[in-house]
Write a protein that holds these residues in place. Structure first.
Motif, PDB file in Angstrom:
ATOM      1  N   MET A   1     -62.097   3.491 -29.820  1.00 46.69           N
ATOM      2  CA  MET A   1     -61.388   1.446 -29.892  1.00 46.69           C
ATOM      3  C   MET A   1     -60.053   2.511 -30.046  1.00 46.69           C
ATOM      4  O   MET A   1     -59.432   3.241 -31.432  1.00 46.69           O
ATOM      5  CB  MET A   1     -61.651   1.186 -31.360  1.00 46.69           C
ATOM      6  CG  MET A   1     -60.841  -0.150 -31.541  1.00 46.69           C
ATOM      7  SD  MET A   1     -62.052  -0.729 -32.706  1.00 46.69           S
ATOM      8  CE  MET A   1     -60.638  -2.102 -33.261  1.00 46.69           C
ATOM      9  N   PRO A   2     -58.378   1.860 -29.824  1.00 48.97           N
ATOM     10  CA  PRO A   2     -58.387   1.055 -29.186  1.00 48.97           C
ATOM     11  C   PRO A   2     -58.825   1.318 -27.946  1.00 48.97           C
ATOM     12  O   PRO A   2     -58.766   2.631 -27.698  1.00 48.97           O
ATOM     13  CB  PRO A   2     -57.110   0.429 -29.610  1.00 48.97           C
ATOM     14  CG  PRO A   2     -56.517   1.480 -30.241  1.00 48.97           C
ATOM     15  CD  PRO A   2     -57.970   2.084 -30.674  1.00 48.97           C
ATOM     16  N   ALA A 181     -63.700 -11.497 -31.855  1.00 46.13           N
ATOM     17  CA  ALA A 181     -62.279 -11.872 -31.255  1.00 46.13           C
ATOM     18  C   ALA A 181     -62.924 -10.455 -29.453  1.00 46.13           C
ATOM     19  O   ALA A 181     -63.415  -9.458 -29.941  1.00 46.13           O
ATOM     20  CB  ALA A 181     -61.396 -10.943 -32.197  1.00 46.13           C
ATOM     21  N   ASP A 182     -62.158 -11.565 -28.514  1.00 41.07           N
ATOM     22  CA  ASP A 182     -61.874 -10.458 -27.455  1.00 41.07           C
ATOM     23  C   ASP A 182     -60.605  -9.182 -27.797  1.00 41.07           C
ATOM     24  O   ASP A 182     -60.514  -8.003 -27.025  1.00 41.07           O
ATOM     25  CB  ASP A 182     -61.880 -10.385 -26.125  1.00 41.07           C
ATOM     26  CG  ASP A 182     -62.995 -11.506 -26.348  1.00 41.07           C
ATOM     27  OD1 ASP A 182     -64.770 -10.926 -26.070  1.00 41.07           O
ATOM     28  OD2 ASP A 182     -63.383 -12.641 -26.259  1.00 41.07           O
ATOM     29  N   ILE A 183     -60.043 -10.295 -28.318  1.00 46.06           N
ATOM     30  CA  ILE A 183     -58.187  -9.853 -28.438  1.00 46.06           C
ATOM     31  C   ILE A 183     -57.863  -9.936 -29.947  1.00 46.06           C
ATOM     32  O   ILE A 183     -57.857 -11.034 -30.206  1.00 46.06           O
ATOM     33  CB  ILE A 183     -57.126 -10.505 -27.563  1.00 46.06           C
ATOM     34  CG1 ILE A 183     -57.357 -10.055 -25.849  1.00 46.06           C
ATOM     35  CG2 ILE A 183     -55.556 -10.040 -27.599  1.00 46.06           C
ATOM     36  CD1 ILE A 183     -56.332 -11.854 -24.791  1.00 46.06           C
ATOM     37  N   TRP A 184     -57.209  -9.257 -30.395  1.00 44.43           N
ATOM     38  CA  TRP A 184     -57.153  -9.261 -31.903  1.00 44.43           C
ATOM     39  C   TRP A 184     -55.014  -8.575 -32.116  1.00 44.43           C
ATOM     40  O   TRP A 184     -54.641  -8.087 -31.920  1.00 44.43           O
ATOM     41  CB  TRP A 184     -57.250  -8.173 -33.065  1.00 44.43           C
ATOM     42  CG  TRP A 184     -56.525  -8.290 -34.431  1.00 44.43           C
ATOM     43  CD1 TRP A 184     -56.047  -9.251 -35.511  1.00 44.43           C
ATOM     44  CD2 TRP A 184     -56.051  -6.727 -34.844  1.00 44.43           C
ATOM     45  NE1 TRP A 184     -55.849  -8.821 -36.352  1.00 44.43           N
ATOM     46  CE2 TRP A 184     -55.224  -6.987 -36.183  1.00 44.43           C
ATOM     47  CE3 TRP A 184     -55.790  -5.205 -34.158  1.00 44.43           C
ATOM     48  CZ2 TRP A 184     -54.714  -6.345 -36.485  1.00 44.43           C
ATOM     49  CZ3 TRP A 184     -54.751  -4.967 -35.608  1.00 44.43           C
ATOM     50  CH2 TRP A 184     -54.742  -5.327 -36.919  1.00 44.43           C
ATOM     51  N   HIS A 185     -54.942 -10.102 -32.347  1.00 47.77           N
ATOM     52  CA  HIS A 185     -53.401  -9.899 -33.064  1.00 47.77           C
ATOM     53  C   HIS A 185     -53.072 -10.620 -33.813  1.00 47.77           C
ATOM     54  O   HIS A 185     -53.013 -10.870 -34.904  1.00 47.77           O
ATOM     55  CB  HIS A 185     -52.703 -11.333 -32.107  1.00 47.77           C
ATOM     56  CG  HIS A 185     -51.695 -11.980 -32.402  1.00 47.77           C
ATOM     57  ND1 HIS A 185     -50.430 -11.152 -31.513  1.00 47.77           N
ATOM     58  CD2 HIS A 185     -50.630 -12.955 -31.999  1.00 47.77           C
ATOM     59  CE1 HIS A 185     -49.014 -11.138 -30.960  1.00 47.77           C
ATOM     60  NE2 HIS A 185     -48.966 -12.501 -32.060  1.00 47.77           N
ATOM     61  N   TRP A 203     -66.623  -3.283 -40.056  1.00 48.69           N
ATOM     62  CA  TRP A 203     -66.901  -4.313 -39.564  1.00 48.69           C
ATOM     63  C   TRP A 203     -67.453  -5.322 -38.604  1.00 48.69           C
ATOM     64  O   TRP A 203     -68.823  -6.157 -38.870  1.00 48.69           O
ATOM     65  CB  TRP A 203     -65.750  -6.015 -39.936  1.00 48.69           C
ATOM     66  CG  TRP A 203     -65.232  -6.372 -41.585  1.00 48.69           C
ATOM     67  CD1 TRP A 203     -64.073  -6.633 -41.660  1.00 48.69           C
ATOM     68  CD2 TRP A 203     -66.133  -6.580 -43.025  1.00 48.69           C
ATOM     69  NE1 TRP A 203     -63.863  -6.689 -42.924  1.00 48.69           N
ATOM     70  CE2 TRP A 203     -64.828  -7.318 -43.918  1.00 48.69           C
ATOM     71  CE3 TRP A 203     -67.726  -7.284 -43.038  1.00 48.69           C
ATOM     72  CZ2 TRP A 203     -65.155  -7.567 -44.759  1.00 48.69           C
ATOM     73  CZ3 TRP A 203     -68.064  -7.421 -43.603  1.00 48.69           C
ATOM     74  CH2 TRP A 203     -66.647  -7.483 -44.797  1.00 48.69           C
ATOM     75  N   ALA A 204     -67.382  -4.076 -37.906  1.00 46.84           N
ATOM     76  CA  ALA A 204     -68.075  -4.756 -36.296  1.00 46.84           C
ATOM     77  C   ALA A 204     -69.324  -4.062 -36.821  1.00 46.84           C
ATOM     78  O   ALA A 204     -70.925  -4.021 -36.212  1.00 46.84           O
ATOM     79  CB  ALA A 204     -67.765  -3.853 -35.424  1.00 46.84           C
ATOM     80  N   GLU A 205     -69.481  -2.674 -37.947  1.00 43.54           N
ATOM     81  CA  GLU A 205     -70.758  -1.916 -37.871  1.00 43.54           C
ATOM     82  C   GLU A 205     -71.744  -3.548 -38.614  1.00 43.54           C
ATOM     83  O   GLU A 205     -72.769  -3.198 -38.344  1.00 43.54           O
ATOM     84  CB  GLU A 205     -70.309  -1.226 -38.232  1.00 43.54           C
ATOM     85  CG  GLU A 205     -69.938   0.366 -37.773  1.00 43.54           C
ATOM     86  CD  GLU A 205     -70.315   1.408 -38.543  1.00 43.54           C
ATOM     87  OE1 GLU A 205     -69.773   1.407 -40.062  1.00 43.54           O
ATOM     88  OE2 GLU A 205     -69.102   2.378 -38.035  1.00 43.54           O
ATOM     89  N   THR A 206     -71.113  -3.928 -39.469  1.00 39.64           N
ATOM     90  CA  THR A 206     -71.619  -4.776 -40.372  1.00 39.64           C
ATOM     91  C   THR A 206     -72.877  -6.259 -39.143  1.00 39.64           C
ATOM     92  O   THR A 206     -73.616  -6.406 -39.336  1.00 39.64           O
ATOM     93  CB  THR A 206     -70.823  -5.239 -41.382  1.00 39.64           C
ATOM     94  OG1 THR A 206     -70.195  -4.478 -41.859  1.00 39.64           O
ATOM     95  CG2 THR A 206     -71.725  -6.476 -42.459  1.00 39.64           C
ATOM     96  N   GLU A 207     -71.940  -6.277 -38.644  1.00 39.46           N
ATOM     97  CA  GLU A 207     -71.376  -7.963 -37.711  1.00 39.46           C
ATOM     98  C   GLU A 207     -73.040  -7.350 -36.918  1.00 39.46           C
ATOM     99  O   GLU A 207     -73.440  -7.929 -36.012  1.00 39.46           O
ATOM    100  CB  GLU A 207     -70.255  -8.328 -37.227  1.00 39.46           C
ATOM    101  CG  GLU A 207     -69.758  -9.407 -38.033  1.00 39.46           C
ATOM    102  CD  GLU A 207     -70.310 -10.148 -38.773  1.00 39.46           C
ATOM    103  OE1 GLU A 207     -71.308 -10.704 -38.211  1.00 39.46           O
ATOM    104  OE2 GLU A 207     -69.634  -9.979 -40.100  1.00 39.46           O
ATOM    105  N   ASP A 210     -70.471  -4.379 -30.647  1.00 37.73           N
ATOM    106  CA  ASP A 210     -69.493  -3.165 -29.771  1.00 37.73           C
ATOM    107  C   ASP A 210     -68.366  -3.426 -30.169  1.00 37.73           C
ATOM    108  O   ASP A 210     -67.839  -4.745 -29.748  1.00 37.73           O
ATOM    109  CB  ASP A 210     -70.029  -2.624 -28.587  1.00 37.73           C
ATOM    110  CG  ASP A 210     -69.200  -2.172 -28.021  1.00 37.73           C
ATOM    111  OD1 ASP A 210     -67.955  -1.423 -28.714  1.00 37.73           O
ATOM    112  OD2 ASP A 210     -69.312  -1.937 -27.048  1.00 37.73           O
ATOM    113  N   VAL A 211     -67.153  -3.355 -30.670  1.00 34.63           N
ATOM    114  CA  VAL A 211     -66.053  -3.693 -30.135  1.00 34.63           C
ATOM    115  C   VAL A 211     -64.932  -2.570 -29.872  1.00 34.63           C
ATOM    116  O   VAL A 211     -62.895  -2.084 -29.562  1.00 34.63           O
ATOM    117  CB  VAL A 211     -65.221  -4.466 -32.055  1.00 34.63           C
ATOM    118  CG1 VAL A 211     -64.987  -5.076 -32.485  1.00 34.63           C
ATOM    119  CG2 VAL A 211     -64.903  -3.040 -32.414  1.00 34.63           C
ATOM    120  N   SER A 212     -65.776  -1.872 -28.530  1.00 36.53           N
ATOM    121  CA  SER A 212     -64.538  -1.151 -28.473  1.00 36.53           C
ATOM    122  C   SER A 212     -63.733  -1.207 -27.231  1.00 36.53           C
ATOM    123  O   SER A 212     -63.013  -1.055 -26.858  1.00 36.53           O
ATOM    124  CB  SER A 212     -66.206   0.718 -27.179  1.00 36.53           C
ATOM    125  OG  SER A 212     -66.561  -0.643 -26.547  1.00 36.53           O
ATOM    126  N   GLY A 213     -64.084  -2.928 -26.640  1.00 36.44           N
ATOM    127  CA  GLY A 213     -63.091  -3.076 -26.087  1.00 36.44           C
ATOM    128  C   GLY A 213     -61.910  -3.955 -26.013  1.00 36.44           C
ATOM    129  O   GLY A 213     -61.233  -4.910 -25.208  1.00 36.44           O
TER     130      GLY A 213
END
Length: 268
Positions: A1-2, A181-185, A203-207, A210-213
């Protein structure tokens, strides 16, 4: 990421203020023809600057017109205000606009959303303003209902509608980014980007997501190419530019299209 191998895309926010709808319609056609990747409006009821009582149009009804008018470009609101509409209704509106825009293929609608902040919108239209914290809590509840409703609708959306979440607050907003989210603005500086992305990853680990995309998006207004280069180096791949009516300056759009194409290695 990103996602550093993701092509750079340019999104133009056609601010729906101080213009006729004919001006807006013409700008949509012109910018799609020029090769812009995404078109946005915003979800307010009054101008944000200039004459506070100047001409202004509502966002979602406009998006349905854009869905029919356009052929290629993605589009959405930068960003929808979760407070103004029942979340299940928002989901149904998004699904319907998605289908209107499909035209034989997948839809092109991007569900950009946020918690709301412009108090005049709330006061004059009779919505409870609450606090920043209560509005973010409502956004979290709303996103859960939106995504659940998409799974229940008949017909379903033509694709998994991308979710764009705007904001940078680390305790609540970025957790919602990690969850949905798929996009963070945001408008964060290049120097802030790494820390914010680290918060999202935590936060993604807590949730358990996978936010690699995740696509990182940032704003170009009042910024130069050197700063845009720095945002690119920090990981941004969607760049947005807000422009005001009634003229909707095409020259500045051409400038940033050239910059985008140079970054993608497709410049003429």
């Amino acid at each position: 990421m990103p996602l550093l191998d993701t092509p750079v895309r340019l999104g133009i926010q056609i601010q729906p203020q101080h213009a006729t709808y004919a001006d807006i319609r013409d700008a949509v056609l012109r910018f799609e023809d020029m090769g812009v990747d995404i078109l946005f409006n915003w979800d307010h009821f009054f101008p944000l600057y200039g004459d506070p009582d100047g001409a202004h149009f509502e966002a979602w009804t406009m998006l349905a017109a854009w869905a029919e008018q356009t052929e290629r470009v993605e589009f959405g609101t930068l960003v929808n205000c979760n407070s103004y509409r029942n979340p299940d209704l928002q989901a149904d509106m998004a699904r319907t606009i998605d289908h209107i825009s499909a035209k034989g293929g997948e839809g092109r609608f991007v569900f950009g959303t946020g918690s709301g902040w412009f108090e005049r919108d709330y006061d004059e239209y009779g919505y409870e303003f609450g606090t920043a914290g209560s509005r973010l809590n409502d956004l979290g509840d709303g996103l859960a209902r939106v995504t659940a409703r998409w799974d229940a609708l008949n017909p379903a959306p033509t694709r998994r509608i991308p979710i764009l979440i705007g904001g940078q607050g680390e305790k609540k907003t970025l957790r919602l980014v990690a969850r949905y989210a798929d996009i963070w603005h945001s408008f964060v500086s290049p120097d802030e980007m790494a820390r914010k992305l680290g918060v999202i990853e935590t936060w993604a680990e807590t949730e358990g997501r996978d936010v690699s995309g995740l696509i990182v998006s940032n704003e170009l207004k009042d910024r130069d190419e050197a700063l845009a280069d720095a945002m690119f180096d920090a990981g941004a791949r969607l760049f947005t530019l807000g422009i005001n009516g009634p003229d909707y300056d095409a020259d500045i759009v051409r400038q940033w299209l050239r910059w985008r194409d140079a970054k993608n290695g497709t410049a003429a």
